[in-house]
Structures are given as structure tokens and as C-alpha cells.
Write a protein that holds these residues in place. Structure first.
Motif, PDB file in Angstrom:
ATOM      1  N   ALA A 194     -17.921 -73.295 -22.574  1.00 13.35           N
ATOM      2  CA  ALA A 194     -17.656 -73.737 -23.940  1.00 13.35           C
ATOM      3  C   ALA A 194     -18.931 -74.255 -24.601  1.00 13.35           C
ATOM      4  N   MET A 195     -19.285 -73.682 -25.750  1.00 14.57           N
ATOM      5  CA  MET A 195     -20.528 -74.018 -26.459  1.00 14.57           C
ATOM      6  C   MET A 195     -20.211 -74.442 -27.890  1.00 14.57           C
ATOM      7  N   GLY A 196     -19.156 -75.219 -28.078  1.00 15.76           N
ATOM      8  CA  GLY A 196     -18.699 -75.575 -29.409  1.00 15.76           C
ATOM      9  C   GLY A 196     -19.650 -76.452 -30.193  1.00 15.76           C
ATOM     10  N   VAL A 197     -20.411 -77.332 -29.524  1.00 14.02           N
ATOM     11  CA  VAL A 197     -21.324 -78.224 -30.243  1.00 14.02           C
ATOM     12  C   VAL A 197     -22.416 -77.410 -30.924  1.00 14.02           C
ATOM     13  N   GLU A 198     -23.016 -76.468 -30.206  1.00 12.54           N
ATOM     14  CA  GLU A 198     -24.118 -75.683 -30.771  1.00 12.54           C
ATOM     15  C   GLU A 198     -23.640 -74.540 -31.658  1.00 12.54           C
ATOM     16  N   PHE A 202     -23.512 -81.275 -36.583  1.00 16.02           N
ATOM     17  CA  PHE A 202     -23.614 -81.511 -35.149  1.00 16.02           C
ATOM     18  C   PHE A 202     -24.893 -82.281 -34.846  1.00 16.02           C
ATOM     19  N   LEU A 203     -24.812 -83.071 -33.805  1.00 16.43           N
ATOM     20  CA  LEU A 203     -25.907 -83.952 -33.416  1.00 16.43           C
ATOM     21  C   LEU A 203     -26.031 -83.940 -31.904  1.00 16.43           C
ATOM     22  N   TYR A 250     -13.131 -81.830 -33.378  1.00 15.96           N
ATOM     23  CA  TYR A 250     -14.266 -82.476 -32.731  1.00 15.96           C
ATOM     24  C   TYR A 250     -14.618 -81.697 -31.466  1.00 15.96           C
ATOM     25  N   ASN A 251     -15.902 -81.562 -31.209  1.00 20.05           N
ATOM     26  CA  ASN A 251     -16.379 -80.982 -29.956  1.00 20.05           C
ATOM     27  C   ASN A 251     -17.449 -81.881 -29.359  1.00 20.05           C
ATOM     28  N   TYR A 252     -17.518 -81.857 -28.030  1.00 25.25           N
ATOM     29  CA  TYR A 252     -18.463 -82.720 -27.318  1.00 25.25           C
ATOM     30  C   TYR A 252     -19.161 -81.914 -26.224  1.00 25.25           C
ATOM     31  N   PHE A 276     -21.201 -79.854 -19.327  1.00 28.34           N
ATOM     32  CA  PHE A 276     -19.841 -80.033 -19.825  1.00 28.34           C
ATOM     33  C   PHE A 276     -19.838 -79.695 -21.313  1.00 28.34           C
ATOM     34  N   GLY A 277     -18.825 -78.970 -21.754  1.00 26.66           N
ATOM     35  CA  GLY A 277     -18.743 -78.641 -23.170  1.00 26.66           C
ATOM     36  C   GLY A 277     -17.321 -78.354 -23.599  1.00 26.66           C
ATOM     37  N   SER A 278     -17.100 -78.388 -24.899  1.00 23.30           N
ATOM     38  CA  SER A 278     -15.793 -78.055 -25.457  1.00 23.30           C
ATOM     39  C   SER A 278     -15.985 -77.141 -26.656  1.00 23.30           C
ATOM     40  N   SER A 279     -14.926 -76.406 -26.996  1.00 20.99           N
ATOM     41  CA  SER A 279     -14.954 -75.532 -28.167  1.00 20.99           C
ATOM     42  C   SER A 279     -13.525 -75.239 -28.588  1.00 20.99           C
ATOM     43  N   ASN A 280     -13.345 -74.968 -29.875  1.00 19.65           N
ATOM     44  CA  ASN A 280     -12.039 -74.575 -30.398  1.00 19.65           C
ATOM     45  C   ASN A 280     -11.987 -73.068 -30.595  1.00 19.65           C
ATOM     46  N   ARG A 281     -10.788 -72.526 -30.528  1.00 20.53           N
ATOM     47  CA  ARG A 281     -10.576 -71.119 -30.858  1.00 20.53           C
ATOM     48  C   ARG A 281      -9.574 -71.063 -31.984  1.00 20.53           C
TER      49      ARG A 281
END
Length: 711
Positions: free
Chosen positions: A138-142, A412-413, A441-443, A461-466
């Protein structure tokens, strides 16, 4: 299976016995650079993410025609063709194309279903590709929504060492057993021209054009000329014929700390659908003919992109991406007289998909005068407007045209903190706002530990939405045989991944050099959207946020190089757990494991410079629970364990240069084991719709020859 493994071992032994003791110039270690997930372009060894790279030399040795063919060699990636639309999407870690973000030079690509997801990889040729970068997880932040399974970033050529670069390429190949230079319906014919001009130390321009004429794969069918009085439905193609033209033009300026890059890409694609059902047409006087209602599909796509890299003031780095993209897809129905090969009538072209996208992404970094701590601030905005006609590739939407637009904006930060020379940390967060969905929100948190110059350990560790696709939101197919309805109240799925990666590299000169990697990954997708049977009498389907999906991966890889010999091998063990929910019955959630392995060998004869390249991939039996459609109205839902049978893929090529490397001839065999379809009892339309049929994956054993001339 034993014979296949013995053949692989025999070919490997031949490569080993002929290995030379000295390093050739093209095998000397060159430090690769990557941009995916980085603050600035940097060495792959310094990257805080685990980035897989396929460079231009590897792509050339494969003698492929599209990005999809390149990626099919990688572990945990399967390119799935759609026989109805002619598209091919990437399935990564068991998840389809809706879960993977596909980029060109860091910019998502427009598709029928959105921006960057469900991209047809057969529409991206490799004619001007410098390298392909892959990050799994999961690469939601970038990279925002739909980067749940990972990111595929296609980097195009921008720099030229010589003042004038011109490469002409011609490739001819069979499609299965079929080939003919002139006749329609036989083989693949590819022509390309690549031009690059370095005008000065600061300015360069480039242009290329590629024509890929794929005449279709019949498989168990008999082509467009076939007809039978008994209407046996054997007319047509398993893989639809398609004719593609892609063209690119670009200009690049670079001086000191500033670079500017503009590129325009054009795609034109025609796909021919030949109906299996034929009709008996009386002509009078005892004469008759046979006709079919056929359809042609037309795609036009334009991609304009601008990339700017500069410094603001004396310190702050700015990287800005801007893009305007359009894609229009039309269809045209016509009535075809098969015996006389004549078009009897033709309707006007009708638009069934039309997408327009404005996209921008900007990143600011290097704010502090510190080698230990810095941070990056970024924004992303995406305005997508789309039109879907009453008839698409898959459905007739009951005469309803649908037009929608979605605007999303995100900030994003992330911060990168080097605790010491060995340990680095990078936490990150993203807030995404949309005029259609609730804010997301993604982290992410990435850590890297460098035990030595040879050894690195990464934890990611990462998160992403679909976000839901057009079909999931708006499909409406209701007739005597179907009741399939979209759901505009769907919410985005959320995926979380955790990965551990260890890499060890022995780069000693004049000796065997090897890179060893070991990895483990866990992916959890919540509120997964699936097609669900909501009524058995009458049979009705809709889409709901109802399932959970978990994926485990354990893998390892080894790269060995000595002189003119290069060997690569990898193995992965994957487990998939799904909690399928009908509202009344929940499926078993046991993990079902399967294995993949790949192997490649490249060997170049020192004097003749003849290159031998072998590529092999094994995919084991895959098992998943899926819902059985009962013929008994009112019967309780039932889950069964379906499976996809194992298969092996192997390609072999030989390349010989002539005329001081100006002329290069390549010949080879693709799909040596002659795989075309595999038995699949898992999917027909989704995990909640079990079936038993053959899934079309490849188009049989094929032979090809390619001629490159470098002016």
C-alpha cells in the motif's frame, strides 16, 4: 512437469559451462537510480523503499511489444487479458487492476474506469521505456487512492549520450501457429522508429512511433471467415485482433538545478469483434447467405505531461507534475456477409466511454540545513469527468447514458530522519478530500537499517484506499436474463500492508557477484467491494462493501553474475484468506497457499557478442472459496473451494549484432510449453459468482524475428 524441469536444468548447465572468467564491459556494476517513493532521484541502494527495477537492457532482451509482457515475468504479478474488451490488467498479490496504480514518469494514466487504475497495459509499448519501477504494498501516502497492491512506474527515455540517435525496428511473429506476411488474420507485425537529438548540453528533443498489428488468436475458434449452417458458434477469436499506433514527442531542458520536460503521447487503437452467432439470410430464388452482427471498437488517447524540477531559493527542492489527458472509445456495429466477405450495412460510430482528466502533483523538500532530518510537503489534485454510454464492452445499460465528474484534492507530509549512519525512519500521512466520497486518511512508516555496505533491512507499513469503479457505482443491466445493479452508496475500501525486506550484495570485482533478497509481506483489505447475490428468486446482483481480504507473502531471490553470464532466480509462497459474506452465511477464512517461481539466464559469447536469453516462470495451483450459484430458488447460499490450475511459461531468444553493433537480429520462441487457457473454477464475474470454465491467459507457442538498425 519433470520433463519441463529437466529442460530448464539442461539449459542452465549449458550457460554455466560456457561462462567466461573475465568481466565484460556491459556487465560492470552501474549504480541504478530510482524515483518511485523518493524525495529526489537517488541510488536504489539508498532508497528507503524496496524498489524492483526492470531496465531497458532486460526489456530489449525479452523482445516484448508491451509493458504487460514485461511484467508477466515477475513474481506475484499476472497480466490478465479480457477476451471481451481486448484489455490486459495487472493482478498483483491476488488483487486485480483496480488495486494497482500505473504511472508514466510519476503521472497516473487515464483509463475507462478512472485515473491510474484498471490501465490496459497492452496499450503501453516499450519502444521508449528506460526502466520500469515496481513497489509492492500500500502506497497511499505518496500516490493516493487505488495504490493498495502497489505502484508500477514506467520511466521513459529522456537523456541521450550522442547528438543523433535513430533506431529502426521491425518485428514479425506468429500467433500460435498462424502467420502470413500479407493475409489478414495471421500473425503479429510490429514496426517502430525512435529518434533522439541532443541539441546542446542543455536541450534535447525526441520522437518515436510504433505500429503493433496483432491479427488475433483463434484458439478453439476458426476466425472471421468461418461459418456453419448449423450455427455451431465456432466463428471468431479467443484473443481479439487489434491494431495499435502509438506516438510520442518530447522536449527536455536541463541546466544547473533546473530541468523542464514536456511530452505528448498519442494512441490510436482499433479492435475487431467477430460474432460467434451467425444467421441464415435468404436471398430469394433458393439462394441464401450467412451473416453476423459484428462490431469494431476505436480508442483515441492523448496524454500531455509537464515535469519541472528546480530549487526555490538556495535550498528547497520543488518537483511538479502537470497533465491533461483524454481518452475516447467508440464502437461501430455492422452486418457482415461471411461467404461473400462483404459489409451489408453499417451504423454510425457511437461513443461509449469518454474521459477527461486534469492532474497535478507537487512536492517540496529539503527545507532544513541538516543531513540528519528533513521533510517533504506535497499536494495532489485530480479532476476527472467521464461519460459512459448505454452500451459498453460488457453491458447494455438499458439505454441509460451516465455522465459524472469527480474532483479530489490531497495534502501529504512525510519526514525522513537519519538517527545515525545505519538507521533511517520515514513517517508519513495524507489527507484526501473529495466531492463524492468522505475524506480519507492514509499513513505510512518506513524504517531502514544498513548493517554494512553490503546488507540492508527495510520495514515498510502503509495504507491506501481503493475507490469504487464506474461499473460498481452505476451499472444497470435489467432484462429477462439479468438483474445487475450498481450501488452509488458504496464507500472506498481500505488496505493496510506491512513488509520486511532484507538485501545482501557482494560486489567484489573479478569474482562471482551476487545479490540475495528475502522478503515477507502482509496485506489486509477491509470493506472489500464484491458483486453479491441479493436474491435467488428471481436472481439479482448488486455491489456491497461486504468482504475482507488478507494476503501473506514469503519470498526470496538470487542474482548471480560472472563475466558474460547473469542468472536470476526467485520463489514466492503466497496465501490468500477471504471472508465472503452473503448477509446470512460467511465463508471459511482459512489461508490457501500457492507457489510461484521464476528463473532467467543471460549469456553473451565474448567474441561474437551473441546473446542467449532464457525466461521461465511457474505458477502453482491457486485455491479460493467462492459462492456457488444454486439453481434451486430459495436455497441457502453455499461456498465452495474453487481452483486455478498450475501452469508454466518459458521464453527463449538469441540476439546477434552485426556491422559494429549497428545492425541487430533477434529470433526466439515465446510460450515454449504452449499454454493458452487454464481451468478456473474461482471466478466468472466475482468472488460471489462461482463458475467452471477455461480462463484465457496466453495465445499459445509463438515464434518471432526482430531486426534493429541503429543509425
Amino acid at each position: 512437469m519433470k520433463k519441463k524441469l529437466l529442460s530448464i536444468m539442461s539449459l542452465s548447465a549449458i550457460f554455466m559451462m560456457n561462462a567466461q572468467e573475465k568481466d565484460s564491459l556491459h556487465q560492470k556494476k552501474i549504480e541504478e537510480v530510482v524515483i518511485t517513493g523518493q524525495y529526489v532521484q537517488q541510488s536504489i541502494n539508498k532508497s528507503i523503499y524496496k524498489v524492483e527495477v526492470i531496465d531497458s537492457e532486460q526489456i530489449k532482451n525479452m523482445a516484448v511489444t508491451s509493458v504487460g509482457e514485461v511484467l508477466n515475468q515477475n513474481l506475484n504479478i499476472l497480466i490478465e487479458p479480457n477476451s471481451g474488451s481486448g484489455d490486459s490488467n495487472a493482478r498483483i498479490m491476488g488483487l486485480g487492476g483496480a488495486y494497482t496504480k500505473v504511472l508514466i514518469d510519476n503521472i497516473p494514466i487515464v483509463s475507462d474506469q478512472g485515473m491510474g487504475n484498471l490501465v490496459d497495459l497492452s496499450k503501453i509499448n516499450v519502444n521508449n521505456v528506460e526502466r520500469i519501477e515496481i513497489v509492492k504494498g500500500a502506497m497511499g501516502v505518496e500516490y493516493g487512492n487505488n495504490a493498495v497492491a502497489g505502484v508500477i512506474n514506467i520511466i521513459t527515455k529522456k537523456k541521450y549520450s550522442q547528438k543523433v540517435n535513430a533506431i529502426l525496428s521491425l518485428q514479425e511473429g506468429t500467433v500460435g501457429k498462424d502467420y502470413d506476411w500479407f493475409k489478414k488474420g495471421n500473425g503479429r507485425h510490429v514496426q517502430s522508429l525512435n529518434l533522439g537529438f541532443r541539441l546542446s548540453d542543455n536541450w534535447s528533443v525526441a520522437a518515436d512511433i510504433n505500429h503493433n498489428d496483432f491479427q488475433g488468436y483463434k484458439g478453439i475458434l476458426n476466425g472471421y471467415r468461418y461459418f456453419n449452417e448449423n450455427n455451431d458458434k465456432q466463428r471468431g477469436y479467443e484473443w481479439l485482433p487489434k491494431d495499435q499506433i502509438t506516438a510520442n514527442a518530447s522536449v527536455r531542458y536541463s541546466k544547473n538545478n533546473t530541468s523542464f520536460f514536456y511530452k505528448v503521447n498519442f494512441l490510436s487503437e482499433n479492435i475487431n469483434f467477430y460474432n460467434q452467432v451467425i444467421e441464415d439470410l435468404p436471398l430469394g430464388g433458393g439462394s441464401r447467405t450467412y451473416v453476423a452482427n459484428d462490431r469494431d471498437y476505436f480508442t483515441k488517447r492523448w496524454i500531455h505531461q509537464i515535469n519541472i524540477q528546480t530549487k526555490l531559493g538556495s535550498r528547497i527542492n520543488y518537483l511538479g507534475d502537470f497533465s491533461y489527458q483524454t481518452q475516447e472509445r467508440k464502437s461501430q456495429d455492422y452486418r457482415y456477409d461471411i461467404p461473400n466477405r462483404n459489409v451489408l450495412s453499417k451504423e454510425d460510430k457511437a461513443t461509449f466511454y469518454d474521459s477527461k482528466v486534469f492532474y497535478s502533483r507537487g512536492m517540496f523538500s529539503n527545507f532544513l540545513e541538516s543531513d540528519r532530518f528533513n521533510f517533504q510537503l506535497g499536494y495532489e489534485l485530480d479532476h476527472t469527468s467521464g461519460f459512459a454510454g448505454s452500451s459498453t464492452f460488457q453491458f447494455n445499460n438499458n439505454g441509460i447514458n451516465i455522465e459524472r465528474s469527480i474532483f479530489s484534492y490531497a495534502n501529504f507530509l512525510s519526514a525522513e530522519w537519519k538517527l545515525n549512519d545505519q538507521i533511517s525512519l520515514r513517517p508519513g500521512t495524507r489527507l484526501a478530500l473529495s466531492d463524492t466520497f468522505d475524506h480519507q486518511y492514509n499513513y505510512s512508516l518506513t524504517a531502514k537499517y544498513s548493517a554494512s555496505e553490503k546488507s540492508d533491512l527495510r520495514a515498510v507499513f502503509g495504507s491506501s484506499n481503493r475507490f469504487p469503479t464506474y461499473d460498481e457505482l452505476y451499472t444497470y443491466v435489467v432484462d429477462n436474463n439479468h438483474d445487475i445493479r450498481g450501488n452509488e452508496n458504496l464507500k472506498p475500501e481500505t488496505g493496510y500492508s506491512l513488509g520486511l525486506f532484507w538485501d545482501y550484495a557482494n560486489a567484489a570485482s573479478n569474482a562471482w557477484r551476487f545479490n540475495l533478497s528475502v522478503s515477507g509481506m502482509y496485506l489486509d483489505v477491509k470493506d472489500r467491494i464484491e458483486s453479491v447475490i441479493v436474491s435467488t428468486s428471481p436472481l439479482k446482483y448488486t455491489f456491497l462493501n461486504i468482504d475482507n481480504y488478507r494476503y501473506l507473502l514469503f519470498g526470496g531471490g538470487l542474482n548471480v553474475r560472472k563475466g558474460d553470464l547473469s542468472l536470476n532466480a526467485g520463489v514466492s509462497v503466497m496465501g490468500i484468506s477471504q471472508s465472503l459474506n452473503t448477509g446470512t452465511v460467511v465463508s471459511p477464512s482459512d489461508y490457501n497457499f500457492y507457489t510461484e517461481a521464476n528463473f532467467s539466464a543471460n549469456y553473451s559469447l565474448p567474441k561474437a557478442k551473441t546473446l542467449f536469453a532464457l525466461y521461465y516462470k511457474y505458477t502453482g495451483v491457486q485455491k479460493q472459496f467462492t459462492q456457488k450459484v444454486s439453481q434451486n430458488p430459495g436455497a441457502a447460499p453455499e461456498f465452495v473451494l474453487g481452483e486455478i490450475e498450475e501452469f508454466n511459461m518459458m521464453n527463449f531468444t538469441i540476439t546477434q549484432p552485426f556491422l559494429k553493433n549497428h545492425l541487430e537480429l533477434t529470433a526466439g520462441i515465446k510460450n515454449i510449453f504452449d499454454v493458452s487457457t487454464v481451468r478456473n473454477t474461482i471466478i466468472t464475474g466475482g468472488a460471489h459468482n462461482a463458475g467452471s470454465y477455461n480462463q484465457n491467459l496466453f495465445y499459445g507457442r509463438s515464434y518471432f524475428a526482430r531486426l534493429n538498425y541503429n543509425f
